[in-house]
Enzyme design. Sequence first.
Site, mmCIF file in Angstrom:
data_model
loop_
_atom_site.group_PDB
_atom_site.id
_atom_site.type_symbol
_atom_site.label_atom_id
_atom_site.label_comp_id
_atom_site.label_asym_id
_atom_site.label_seq_id
_atom_site.Cartn_x
_atom_site.Cartn_y
_atom_site.Cartn_z
ATOM 1 C CG ASP A 91 -1.614 1.533 1.386
ATOM 2 O OD1 ASP A 91 -2.481 1.579 0.774
ATOM 3 O OD2 ASP A 91 -1.101 1.992 2.175
ATOM 4 C CE1 TYR B 235 0.403 7.917 2.508
ATOM 5 C CE2 TYR B 235 1.119 5.823 2.199
ATOM 6 C CZ TYR B 235 0.159 6.587 2.573
ATOM 7 O OH TYR B 235 -1.102 6.218 2.975
ATOM 8 C CE LYS C 219 -3.566 4.946 0.892
ATOM 9 N NZ LYS C 219 -2.168 4.533 1.060
ATOM 10 C CG HIS D 131 -4.673 10.047 0.739
ATOM 11 N ND1 HIS D 131 -3.261 10.046 0.497
ATOM 12 C CD2 HIS D 131 -4.592 9.460 1.918
ATOM 13 C CE1 HIS D 131 -2.416 9.281 1.248
ATOM 14 N NE2 HIS D 131 -3.359 9.070 2.589
#
Length: 296
Positions: A44, A49, A74, A107
Site C-alpha cells: 500500500d 507519500y 491513492k 486519499h
Amino acid sequence: MTAELTLNNGVTLPAIGLGVYQSPPQETAAAVETALKVGYRHIDTAAAYGNERQVGEGIRASGLDRSEVFVETKVWISDYGYDATLHAFEKSTRKLGFDTVDLLILHQPAPDRFERTVAAYRALEQLLADGRARAIGVSNFMVGHLTDLLARVEVVPAVNQIECHPYFSQPEVRAANAEHGILTQAWSPIGGITFYPGWGEDRRNVLQDPVIAQIAHAYGKTPAQVLLRWHIQQGRSAIPKSVHAHRIAENFDVFDFDLTDQQLAAIDDLDTGRRHGPDPDAPMPEGIRDRTIPED
C-alpha cells in the site's frame, strides 16, 4: 499460510499488506523487497507519500512477476477533479513503473471541496472501466461522506481505508462499510504513535495495553501480532508499516493461531472513541491539503 479477502467486484486482496506511509524513499525499496521475500503479496502506497517509485523498484528487485503483487495507491486532494485525477493516475503509474494498479483510492473525502471529490471518483470509475485499475475505493470516508458519494456515483467503492485499531475502531463506519459491501482496511492497525505528527500527541500506545500484553503472553506472540490477528479474524485488511526486516517478518507471522471469541471481545472493549489521527471532517492545513504532487 496467508489470508485473502474478496472485494465486492470479485477481485481478491491479501489481508495483510505492507504500508509505506512515512517510510523514507531511500529505505522503501529495500523494505518492499524484504516484505515480498517474507511472503507479503500486497503493498500500500500513495502519491502523497513520495515513495511510489521506490515501491516499484522493490517489487522489480524481488524477482516476482507483477501479477503476483497486489499494488494499491491513492490520489491526493490537490489532484482531485475528473481530468486532474486521470492525470494523477498517469503520474502514479509512471513512478511505479506499471501500466495498471490493483486498487486506486481517493486519499481523503475533502468535504470542503466535495464536488471535486465526486469528479475524482468518477475518474476512478472510468479507469476501472478501462481496466487500468482492477478495483477502486476511498480512504477516511465517514458515514456521511459515504452516503453523499454513493448518491452520486455508479460504482460502490470496494474498499474504505480508515484509522482502525483497538483504541479507535470506528464501529459505525465499519457497519456502514459492511452494509454496502465495502471492505474495511485499517491504517495504523496496531495503533502506532508515529502517525500524523501534530494530531493527538498525548495519545496512548495500544502495544503497551495490559489486555493485549496478557493475550500475547498466552500465545507466545507479540502485541503487534495479536492486534493484526484481531483484524484478520474480524474480516478486515490491515497494512502495518515498518522498514525493519525483523518487524516486517513479525507482522506477517500471524496465520498460525486463533483468538477466542472472548479475547476478540476484550480487545473490542478497549475502544476509547478517540482518534489518533486527523478528523476527516476537520479543515486540513492548506500546506498539507494543497501540496503539489511532483510529475516525476
